[in-house]
Design a protein around this motif. Structure first.
Motif, mmCIF file in Angstrom:
data_model
loop_
_atom_site.group_PDB
_atom_site.id
_atom_site.type_symbol
_atom_site.label_atom_id
_atom_site.label_comp_id
_atom_site.label_asym_id
_atom_site.label_seq_id
_atom_site.Cartn_x
_atom_site.Cartn_y
_atom_site.Cartn_z
ATOM 1 N N ALA A 180 -2.097 -79.155 58.116
ATOM 2 C CA ALA A 180 -2.398 -79.516 56.913
ATOM 3 C C ALA A 180 -1.327 -79.298 55.706
ATOM 4 C CB ALA A 180 -3.556 -78.925 56.349
ATOM 5 N N THR A 181 -1.071 -80.389 55.080
ATOM 6 C CA THR A 181 -0.073 -80.237 54.107
ATOM 7 C C THR A 181 -0.916 -80.418 52.565
ATOM 8 O OG1 THR A 181 0.610 -82.406 54.060
ATOM 9 C CG2 THR A 181 1.620 -81.036 55.307
ATOM 10 N N LEU A 182 -0.107 -80.186 51.437
ATOM 11 C CA LEU A 182 -0.733 -80.450 50.018
ATOM 12 C C LEU A 182 -1.026 -81.971 50.178
ATOM 13 C CD1 LEU A 182 1.389 -78.301 47.850
ATOM 14 C CD2 LEU A 182 -1.107 -77.872 48.122
ATOM 15 N N LEU A 183 0.016 -82.536 50.652
ATOM 16 C CA LEU A 183 -0.451 -84.144 50.478
ATOM 17 C C LEU A 183 -1.670 -84.578 51.162
ATOM 18 C CD1 LEU A 183 3.500 -85.560 50.909
ATOM 19 C CD2 LEU A 183 1.841 -85.770 48.681
ATOM 20 N N ASN A 184 -1.713 -83.966 52.403
ATOM 21 C CA ASN A 184 -2.987 -84.338 53.271
ATOM 22 C C ASN A 184 -4.417 -83.817 52.457
ATOM 23 O OD1 ASN A 184 -1.415 -83.068 56.358
ATOM 24 N ND2 ASN A 184 -1.385 -85.100 55.617
ATOM 25 N N ALA A 185 -4.182 -82.696 52.077
ATOM 26 C CA ALA A 185 -5.431 -82.140 51.104
ATOM 27 C C ALA A 185 -5.596 -82.915 49.833
ATOM 28 C CB ALA A 185 -5.195 -80.828 50.581
ATOM 29 N N ALA A 186 -4.588 -83.750 49.203
ATOM 30 C CA ALA A 186 -4.750 -84.692 48.130
ATOM 31 C C ALA A 186 -5.347 -85.837 48.540
ATOM 32 C CB ALA A 186 -3.331 -84.583 47.438
ATOM 33 N N ALA A 187 -4.979 -86.192 49.643
ATOM 34 C CA ALA A 187 -5.382 -87.390 50.407
ATOM 35 C C ALA A 187 -6.726 -87.318 50.256
ATOM 36 C CB ALA A 187 -4.753 -87.936 51.483
ATOM 37 N N ILE A 188 -7.399 -86.413 51.103
ATOM 38 C CA ILE A 188 -8.871 -86.057 51.513
ATOM 39 C C ILE A 188 -9.667 -85.858 49.949
ATOM 40 C CG2 ILE A 188 -10.303 -84.381 52.315
ATOM 41 C CD1 ILE A 188 -8.966 -86.093 54.478
ATOM 42 N N ALA A 189 -8.761 -85.164 49.083
ATOM 43 C CA ALA A 189 -9.571 -85.030 47.762
ATOM 44 C C ALA A 189 -9.955 -86.337 47.248
ATOM 45 C CB ALA A 189 -8.959 -84.126 46.897
ATOM 46 N N ILE A 190 -9.056 -87.259 47.024
ATOM 47 C CA ILE A 190 -9.079 -88.459 46.447
ATOM 48 C C ILE A 190 -10.212 -89.478 47.190
ATOM 49 C CG2 ILE A 190 -7.911 -90.621 45.566
ATOM 50 C CD1 ILE A 190 -5.362 -88.623 45.194
ATOM 51 N N GLU A 191 -9.987 -89.571 48.515
ATOM 52 C CA GLU A 191 -10.490 -90.709 49.127
ATOM 53 C C GLU A 191 -11.868 -90.381 49.685
ATOM 54 O OE1 GLU A 191 -9.092 -90.076 53.831
ATOM 55 O OE2 GLU A 191 -7.806 -91.108 52.167
ATOM 56 N N ALA A 192 -12.155 -89.038 50.212
ATOM 57 C CA ALA A 192 -13.675 -88.632 50.516
ATOM 58 C C ALA A 192 -14.203 -87.872 49.544
ATOM 59 C CB ALA A 192 -13.087 -87.481 51.705
ATOM 60 N N GLY A 193 -13.466 -87.171 48.630
ATOM 61 C CA GLY A 193 -14.120 -86.656 47.481
ATOM 62 C C GLY A 193 -14.703 -87.294 46.625
ATOM 63 N N VAL A 194 -14.123 -88.461 46.371
ATOM 64 C CA VAL A 194 -14.683 -89.451 45.208
ATOM 65 C C VAL A 194 -15.759 -90.354 46.134
ATOM 66 C CG1 VAL A 194 -14.352 -91.663 44.205
ATOM 67 C CG2 VAL A 194 -12.758 -89.935 44.169
ATOM 68 N N LEU A 195 -15.616 -90.777 47.434
ATOM 69 C CA LEU A 195 -16.506 -91.542 48.054
ATOM 70 C C LEU A 195 -17.743 -90.845 48.188
ATOM 71 C CD1 LEU A 195 -17.148 -93.881 50.190
ATOM 72 C CD2 LEU A 195 -16.211 -92.845 51.805
ATOM 73 N N LEU A 196 -17.644 -89.764 48.877
ATOM 74 C CA LEU A 196 -18.887 -88.756 49.258
ATOM 75 C C LEU A 196 -19.620 -88.291 48.037
ATOM 76 C CD1 LEU A 196 -17.368 -87.075 52.304
ATOM 77 C CD2 LEU A 196 -18.935 -88.786 52.337
ATOM 78 N N ALA A 197 -19.202 -87.901 46.790
ATOM 79 C CA ALA A 197 -19.845 -87.611 45.860
ATOM 80 C C ALA A 197 -20.566 -88.834 45.145
ATOM 81 C CB ALA A 197 -19.053 -86.967 44.785
ATOM 82 N N ALA A 198 -19.812 -90.092 45.198
ATOM 83 C CA ALA A 198 -20.563 -91.150 44.839
ATOM 84 C C ALA A 198 -21.670 -91.697 45.504
ATOM 85 C CB ALA A 198 -19.395 -92.298 44.897
ATOM 86 N N ALA A 199 -21.641 -91.277 46.670
ATOM 87 C CA ALA A 199 -22.543 -91.937 47.886
ATOM 88 C C ALA A 199 -23.759 -90.998 47.186
ATOM 89 C CB ALA A 199 -22.357 -91.593 49.331
ATOM 90 N N TYR A 200 -23.659 -89.654 47.065
ATOM 91 C CA TYR A 200 -24.830 -88.994 46.486
ATOM 92 C C TYR A 200 -25.175 -89.442 45.036
ATOM 93 C CZ TYR A 200 -27.533 -84.883 44.873
ATOM 94 O OH TYR A 200 -28.613 -84.186 44.446
ATOM 95 N N MET A 201 -24.282 -89.769 44.068
ATOM 96 C CA MET A 201 -24.863 -90.069 42.894
ATOM 97 C C MET A 201 -25.715 -91.382 42.938
ATOM 98 S SD MET A 201 -21.217 -89.619 40.688
ATOM 99 C CE MET A 201 -21.628 -90.579 39.580
ATOM 100 N N LEU A 202 -25.141 -92.217 43.864
ATOM 101 C CA LEU A 202 -25.999 -93.695 44.146
ATOM 102 C C LEU A 202 -27.380 -93.240 44.321
ATOM 103 C CD1 LEU A 202 -25.929 -96.680 43.932
ATOM 104 C CD2 LEU A 202 -25.130 -96.464 46.522
ATOM 105 N N THR A 203 -27.524 -92.450 45.351
ATOM 106 C CA THR A 203 -28.896 -92.349 45.915
ATOM 107 C C THR A 203 -29.636 -91.217 45.473
ATOM 108 O OG1 THR A 203 -28.051 -91.005 47.759
ATOM 109 C CG2 THR A 203 -28.227 -93.491 47.845
ATOM 110 N N ARG A 204 -29.001 -90.157 44.770
ATOM 111 C CA ARG A 204 -29.481 -88.818 44.542
ATOM 112 C C ARG A 204 -30.084 -88.076 45.773
ATOM 113 N NH1 ARG A 204 -27.185 -86.575 40.737
ATOM 114 N NH2 ARG A 204 -26.257 -88.613 39.506
#
Length: 289
Positions: A180-204
């Motif tokens: 893993a690199t910092l760029l890999n971690a940044a990609a995961i944070a942006i794509e999955a961090g936003v997507l999965l938190a939004a999935a929780y927000m949508l449905t609670r």
């Protein structure tokens, strides 16, 4: 003590301590990690049979869900609405479809660009070996990051701050993975961090983000044989990636590709807009007075 006296009674020391969100996050993690390690340690030490290890992964997923339920009931003293069975099948199924569709879209674009190439197949049975670990990874990470970290921070700091912090933590945890690199971690944070938190927000609830996470990992490793967060995978299709790391994701896998970043971020923004339209955005404590 009558009901009026109970309302006027000062909070206990326990309640005052648990009122602080960081304490609750720490306690929740202990509730989950300790039983998880108690079950996992003998599995790692004494179980070598592959089918039994796969069954052990499913057992660990059940332990995580049970431990989270126990934490909510014992410490927060409420009904575990985020694991409500009433909506579970529908939202889990939708999440499975969403996760698979997002990765198929990603790999389809990479194939169209000539980056992803199929060279053969390994037979459908091999997918069964990948499924239990995909289920365990999806359940464990979503319960800890979205069910504990995001949810509790959101109650305190509001949806947007909790989303940002939980995304950074999720990305940073992936720095522990091979290559893993910092760029890999940044990609995961942006794509999955936003997507999965939004999935929780949508449905609670947690089912949508759990299903999305499971299907993404399984489709990536179990079908297309692409590395999952730095871990080599052998799935249905034999394949190879050709191109620069920013496009292929390098050794970390296609989820670190700029294509996956664009696809998942677009989906995350759509889910976030849906959550906002439903009035599911929580303001920070400073805005609540």
């Amino acid at each position: 003590m009558n009901s009026e006296s109970a309302l006027l009674a000062p909070p206990t020391l326990r309640n005052r301590v648990l009122a602080f969100p960081l304490v609750r996050i720490f306690v929740a993690i202990l509730f989950i990690v300790i039983p998880f390690m108690v079950v996992r340690t003998p599995l790692d030490l004494f179980v070598t049979d592959k089918p039994l290890r796969r069954a052990g992964a499913l057992l660990l997923a059940a332990v995580v869900l049970g431990s989270y339920r126990a934490y909510v009931r014992v410490v927060e003293k409420r009904v575990v609405t985020e694991l409500s069975g009433r909506h579970g099948v529908r939202e889990l199924g939708f999440g499975l479809g969403l996760g698979a569709a997002l990765f198929c879209t990603t790999i389809g674009i990479l194939a169209a660009l000539g980056v992803y190439q199929i060279t053969g197949n390994n037979g459908w049975q091999i997918m069964l070996a990948v499924l239990p670990s995909s289920i365990l990874g999806g359940v464990l990470e979503e319960v800890l990051i979205r069910g504990v970290v995001f949810r509790i921070l959101e109650q305190w700091l509001g949806s947007w701050t909790a989303l940002a912090i939980s995304a950074v933590i999720f990305g940073a945890l992936h720095l522990l993975n091979p290559g893993a690199t910092l760029l890999n971690a940044a990609a995961i944070a942006i794509e999955a961090g936003v997507l999965l938190a939004a999935a929780y927000m949508l449905t609670r609830r947690l089912w949508l983000c759990i299903g999305t996470h499971i299907a993404w990992n399984f489709t990536q490793g179990g079908i297309f044989s692409v590395a999952v967060s730095g871990g080599a995978s052998k799935g249905l299709l034999q394949s190879r990636m050709i191109g620069p790391d920013w496009l292929t994701g390098g050794a970390f896998g296609a989820e670190a590709s700029v294509v996956a970043l664009a696809v998942c971020l677009a989906a995350g923004i759509a889910l976030t807009i849906g959550a906002a339209k439903k009035g599911h955005v929580v303001p920070g404590f400073w805005a609540r007075g």
